[in-house]
Write a protein that holds these residues in place. Structure first.
Motif, PDB file in Angstrom:
ATOM      1  N   ASP A   1      45.589  54.711  29.246  1.00  0.00           N
ATOM      2  CA  ASP A   1      45.263  53.199  28.846  1.00  0.00           C
ATOM      3  C   ASP A   1      44.990  52.728  30.263  1.00  0.00           C
ATOM      4  O   ASP A   1      45.894  51.806  30.619  1.00  0.00           O
ATOM      5  N   ASP A   2      43.905  52.840  30.988  1.00  0.00           N
ATOM      6  CA  ASP A   2      43.619  52.442  32.197  1.00  0.00           C
ATOM      7  C   ASP A   2      43.618  50.902  32.309  1.00  0.00           C
ATOM      8  O   ASP A   2      43.002  50.438  31.694  1.00  0.00           O
ATOM      9  N   GLU A   3      44.125  50.625  33.355  1.00  0.00           N
ATOM     10  CA  GLU A   3      43.856  49.116  33.845  1.00  0.00           C
ATOM     11  C   GLU A   3      42.825  48.844  34.910  1.00  0.00           C
ATOM     12  O   GLU A   3      42.798  49.731  35.666  1.00  0.00           O
ATOM     13  N   GLY A   4      41.961  47.947  34.708  1.00  0.00           N
ATOM     14  CA  GLY A   4      41.032  47.782  35.841  1.00  0.00           C
ATOM     15  C   GLY A   4      41.318  46.975  36.840  1.00  0.00           C
ATOM     16  O   GLY A   4      42.379  46.824  37.067  1.00  0.00           O
ATOM     17  N   VAL A   5      40.211  46.384  37.327  1.00  0.00           N
ATOM     18  CA  VAL A   5      40.431  45.380  38.593  1.00  0.00           C
ATOM     19  C   VAL A   5      41.172  44.336  38.184  1.00  0.00           C
ATOM     20  O   VAL A   5      40.587  43.420  37.484  1.00  0.00           O
ATOM     21  N   PRO A   6      42.287  44.101  38.387  1.00  0.00           N
ATOM     22  CA  PRO A   6      42.956  42.430  37.787  1.00  0.00           C
ATOM     23  C   PRO A   6      42.589  41.862  39.000  1.00  0.00           C
ATOM     24  O   PRO A   6      42.944  42.000  40.031  1.00  0.00           O
TER      25      PRO A   6
ATOM     26  N   ASP B   1      45.342  37.889  39.366  1.00  0.00           N
ATOM     27  CA  ASP B   1      46.579  38.512  38.755  1.00  0.00           C
ATOM     28  C   ASP B   1      46.657  38.833  37.444  1.00  0.00           C
ATOM     29  O   ASP B   1      47.646  38.576  36.745  1.00  0.00           O
TER      30      ASP B   1
ATOM     31  N   PRO C   1      35.927  34.476  42.285  1.00  0.00           N
ATOM     32  CA  PRO C   1      34.938  35.640  42.665  1.00  0.00           C
ATOM     33  C   PRO C   1      35.870  36.734  43.399  1.00  0.00           C
ATOM     34  O   PRO C   1      36.535  36.497  44.437  1.00  0.00           O
ATOM     35  N   GLY C   2      35.652  38.197  42.901  1.00  0.00           N
ATOM     36  CA  GLY C   2      36.242  39.139  43.752  1.00  0.00           C
ATOM     37  C   GLY C   2      35.271  40.191  44.088  1.00  0.00           C
ATOM     38  O   GLY C   2      34.168  40.208  43.740  1.00  0.00           O
ATOM     39  N   ALA C   3      35.508  41.237  44.864  1.00  0.00           N
ATOM     40  CA  ALA C   3      34.521  42.141  45.443  1.00  0.00           C
ATOM     41  C   ALA C   3      34.180  42.930  44.617  1.00  0.00           C
ATOM     42  O   ALA C   3      32.753  43.651  44.463  1.00  0.00           O
ATOM     43  N   GLY C   4      35.012  43.311  43.435  1.00  0.00           N
ATOM     44  CA  GLY C   4      34.772  44.471  42.428  1.00  0.00           C
ATOM     45  C   GLY C   4      34.427  44.055  41.103  1.00  0.00           C
ATOM     46  O   GLY C   4      33.940  44.589  40.228  1.00  0.00           O
TER      47      GLY C   4
ATOM     48  N   TYR D   1      31.799  45.188  38.190  1.00  0.00           N
ATOM     49  CA  TYR D   1      30.312  45.579  39.072  1.00  0.00           C
ATOM     50  C   TYR D   1      30.496  46.991  39.335  1.00  0.00           C
ATOM     51  O   TYR D   1      31.136  47.624  40.026  1.00  0.00           O
ATOM     52  N   VAL D   2      29.565  47.792  38.404  1.00  0.00           N
ATOM     53  CA  VAL D   2      29.590  49.152  38.377  1.00  0.00           C
ATOM     54  C   VAL D   2      28.053  49.628  38.473  1.00  0.00           C
ATOM     55  O   VAL D   2      27.325  49.692  37.693  1.00  0.00           O
TER      56      VAL D   2
ATOM     57  N   SER E   1      33.203  55.447  31.760  1.00  0.00           N
ATOM     58  CA  SER E   1      34.455  54.497  31.376  1.00  0.00           C
ATOM     59  C   SER E   1      34.106  53.766  29.842  1.00  0.00           C
ATOM     60  O   SER E   1      35.238  53.642  29.281  1.00  0.00           O
TER      61      SER E   1
ATOM     62  N   GLU F   1      37.852  52.792  28.772  1.00  0.00           N
ATOM     63  CA  GLU F   1      38.259  51.703  29.882  1.00  0.00           C
ATOM     64  C   GLU F   1      37.435  50.452  29.893  1.00  0.00           C
ATOM     65  O   GLU F   1      38.098  49.399  30.421  1.00  0.00           O
TER      66      GLU F   1
END
Lengths: 318, 522
Positions: B29-34, B37, B215-218, B242-243, B252, B257
């Protein structure tokens, strides 16, 4: 030594000025500009011209360059056209992901190169040597986007062991950070590892033929100690140079690997800056890459002197 | 000494290998880009309730910025769609429905529009929404000469006689005004003074169902706005990732995911449709792809030469090659599902006919034609199919692939034989035809000029009766198509995929993605 470092730093400043002029000229001379990009096919010619003027793009290039370099000297790299955010902020945002990937990839490269290169040099024309030669050729030839996609299909898709892509900050969740890092690091590390394997092999071979190695053997020193103290130590010197260049290259972002794994690194950012003609962002990124290469080169040269007592940067005492 | 060192190396190697194994075997159960936080929720609440949780959406583009009046990037609007509101909003059929304005009416002469605003709307910063905010937002677009200023070309004055009424005075009737003020989130309403008080490129103060995170980079997360006038959204948050690589996005989705993606290459649609656990949504879109010949360049200034190209192209083949069939061939701009659609298809693929048209225009065998396309788009494949088609009639095509900034520059300067491109998200026929084919049109780069078409387009732009207006556009469309001002090719499909069990989501022809009522799989 300190005089040498000072001289090198002065040279670096000259190089950076050259790089800044070059990147500024190139990106401003190619067709297209950030305003066209922002407007897309909508917005009239009048809007376009008004926006160009507001952005200061109608000033003579020389004036634009001095405005930019004047701010850059004070640490202000300007604001990105595309995002409206400060360039330094955008770069800093991507440093953790880039550094994570670069360090992990160079580790992968060294873990491949040092054992494989050494063994194939000790046993030339053996099956291991053959494997190392063919393997490094393959590692260099396989396109990294294909390798990355294969990893995703196998380890994320079929086996479900690892996440397909994305990045998690080390401080947010160390375990997830590491799990997201494995595939991109191996993908980026294999090519560097292939290059380094050949270097290790040839420099170990060269060191094996040296007189002092023969002398050490004649003394009755154990083969393992000869290898460790007399061969590898000398063979490491050229490896530091090539490894340094590889590290600098990885630190400047590995565009394809970043895109495949949705890894928010500097390479992807620089590519978008080129495509979007985001002048200030691209100029900031290229300056940073130039700084990385200069620093890495300086560090390599200093490490050299530590590894090889014959190398000295002191002026000979007259 | 040496022995210890070697043992150390062995231990390190074993440790590294062991660590890799442990990491690989750690839960699926992957977590992605938090971002902000807030670790992503995998959507499976302990009690299995569908409400709450975080929907994770992988979008193929990356937003450039979040100022709705300044950006033109579709990826930005995918996020902003859920953050901002407009006065009116198109439904899935493209008809305009109330949003921030509950009702509106038009004066007899069509020159005065009065909008009545809702009185229960609050902005994300807690301030109350009123008519001053509308006046401020629209004036910001006009006065700052923003990209969408042209949509207010016929607007003389915007005023707010009371907090819940906005009046727009026009210099000439504008039957497409609703499309102009509500066709997409580029016409969003922001609070009065927001541009001075906030950095709108990174912050948003909207009235929509979700609030913008940082906003974040990913990626970036938007969170449910409890005081949303339309009722609190079903999910707590939507995390956009953003993929750019389709394999990554689709893997994913298969792994659970992510819940939703629009990164689906046309060649993968068939495979995906057969997979368990994945739902594929396909809808005809209001976008169109076309090729335009430069009418300032010989021989394309001659209508027969242009008609020859239109007759020489096999549109079915173009759709198969470029879209793997996920598109509908159309010789006009407007798709069949629209009220404004006009069934007109004068060009049958016929190489002999095309050749005789070329002879009539005095065009010799081996005539060169450079088609300018944007690199890395389906336009490249479409141009390759056309190259094969046109070589049969003695036209020697070269394909010029340019990055979009260069492409836009050359198009604006008129430095091309032909270019290929698409128009996205049009709703009103004015958007489909006016700027592209009117002599004074802002995007008439091909240089088409026909007095009769100009007069029809002018009449249609001011005709308030929808049926009469449609008749005018139908006539104009027949001339535009017949003269091959644009050679229209097809309307691509909108294709999106989501995890089975995701509910309350509707795929739309204008590509607006709205997660307000979405529910996660149980």
């Amino acid at each position: 030594m300190s005089g040498y470092v000072l001289r090198r730093l002065l040279q670096s400043v000259i190089v950076l000025i050259g790089v800044s002029i070059l990147v500024f000229a190139i990106i401003h001379l190619v067709p297209g500009d950030p305003i066209r990009q922002a407007l897309g096919t909508r917005g009239t010619e009048a809007t376009y011209l008004a926006m160009r003027e507001r952005a200061g793009l109608d000033d003579p290039l020389l004036i634009q360059y001095f405005n930019w370099i004047g701010s850059a000297v004070t640490g202000d790299l300007g604001v990105s056209f595309r995002s409206g955010r400060p360039v330094s902020e955008l770069i800093m945002e991507r440093v953790p992901a880039t550094v994570s990937l670069a360090i992990a990839a160079i580790m992968v490269a060294l873990l491949i190169a040092i054992p494989l290169g050494t063994i194939s040099a000790l046993k030339p024309r053996s099956p291991v040597d053959w494997f190392a030669t063919v393997g490094s050729q393959a590692g260099l030839s396989i396109p990294d986007f294909w390798m990355g996609i294969m990893f995703i299909l196998i380890f994320a898709g079929t086996l479900g062991w690892l996440p397909s892509g994305g990045y998690v900050g080390l401080t947010d969740d160390p375990l997830q950070w590491a799990r997201h890092l494995i595939m991109p690091a191996i993908t980026a590390g294999v090519a560097s590892g292939s290059i380094l394997t050949r270097f290790v092999r040839s420099s170990v071979l060269e060191a094996l033929g040296q007189d002092h190695v023969r002398a050490a053997r004649a003394k009755g020193m154990r083969a393992r100690d000869v290898l460790t103290w007399h061969v590898l130590r000398n063979a490491l010197v050229p490896l530091v140079t090539v490894g340094g260049v590889q590290l600098a290259y990885l630190l400047s972002g590995v565009v394809i690997v970043e895109i495949v794994f949705a890894w928010p690194g500097l390479g992807q950012m620089a590519l978008q800056a080129v495509e979007g003609r985001d002048y200030s962002l691209l100029q900031g990124a290229v300056l940073l890459f130039a700084v990385i290469f200069l620093v890495v080169n300086l560090v390599v040269d200093l490490v050299y002197a530590k590894l090889d007592p014959r190398i000295s940067y002191q002026k000979a005492a007259s | 000494m040496a022995r210890t060192r070697r043992r150390g190396l062995r231990t390190m190697g074993a440790l590294a290998f062991g660590t890799a194994l442990v990491l690989a075997s750690c839960g699926g159960d992957d977590e992605g880009v938090p971002i902000d936080d807030t670790p992503a929720d995998n959507g499976e609440d302990a009690d299995g309730a569908p409400a709450g949780g975080t929907l994770i959406a992988a979008i193929s583009g990356e937003p450039d910025q979040f100022d709705p009046h300044a950006t033109s990037a579709y990826a930005s609007f995918q996020v902003l769609e859920n953050v901002y509101d407009t006065l009116v909003v198109p439904d899935a059929e493209g008809e305009f429905q109330p949003s921030l304005a509950s009702e509106w009416d038009t004066s007899e002469d069509g020159l005065t529009w009065t909008f009545t605003l809702r009185d229960d709307v609050t902005f994300h910063d807690g301030s109350e929404f009123s008519s001053d905010d509308v006046v401020y937002s629209f004036n910001r677009i006009i006065d700052d000469e923003m990209a969408n200023a042209f949509r207010f070309a016929s607007v003389d004055e915007i005023s707010a006689p009371d907090p819940h009424t906005v009046v727009m005075e026009l210099s000439e009737p504008a039957p497409n005004l609703l499309a102009n003020v509500g066709g997409f989130k580029g016409m969003a309403i922001i609070p009065e003074g927001a541009a001075d008080e906030h950095d709108l490129s990174t912050e948003a103060v909207g009235t929509g169902p979700f609030e913008l995170g940082s906003p974040g980079a990913g990626g970036m997360t938007i969170t449910a706005f409890d005081d949303y006038w339309g009722g609190t959204p079903t999910v707590e948050a939507v995390e956009f990732r953003y993929v750019g690589e389709a394999t990554t996005a689709l893997t994913s989705l298969r792994n659970g995911e992510i819940h939703w993606t629009d990164n689906i290459p046309p060649q993968d649609i068939d495979t995906l449709q057969g997979e368990a656990g994945i739902e594929v949504g396909i809808s005809p879109s209001v976008d169109y792809w076309y090729v335009a010949l430069n009418q300032e360049v010989e021989p394309w200034d001659q209508v027969e030469a242009r008609q020859a190209v239109a007759t020489g192209i096999n549109r079915d083949q173009v759709v198969d090659v470029a879209q793997f069939g996920a598109a509908t061939v159309n010789q006009t701009a407007i798709p069949a599902d629209s009220f404004w659609f006009h069934d007109y298809a004068p060009f049958e693929h016929d190489p002999d006919e095309a050749r005789s048209l070329l002879d009539a225009a005095g065009v010799d065998e081996g005539q060169s034609l450079a088609i300018m396309v944007v690199q890395d788009t389906e336009g490249v494949q479409a141009a390759q199919a056309m190259e094969a088609n046109l070589s049969e009639i003695g036209i020697d095509v070269t394909i010029e692939q340019e990055p979009d900034s260069t492409w836009l520059d050359r198009q604006a300067e008129g430095e091309f034989d032909a270019f290929m491109w698409s128009w996205l998200g049009n709703l009103d026929p004015f958007d489909f035809y006016h700027a592209q084919h009117h002599s004074d049109g802002g995007f008439n780069a091909q240089g088409y000029s026909n007095d009769e078409v100009d007069s029809l387009l002018d009449q249609a732009a001011a005709e308030l009766d929808q049926d009469a207006r449609k008749a005018l556009y139908d006539q104009a469309a027949e001339m535009i198509v017949g003269d091959a001002s644009y050679i229209y090719l097809y309307n691509p499909d909108v294709v999106q995929a989501w995890a089975e069990g995701v509910g309350g989501y509707e795929i739309r022809p204008d590509r607006a993605i709205n997660f307000e009522n979405v529910t996660l799989p149980e």
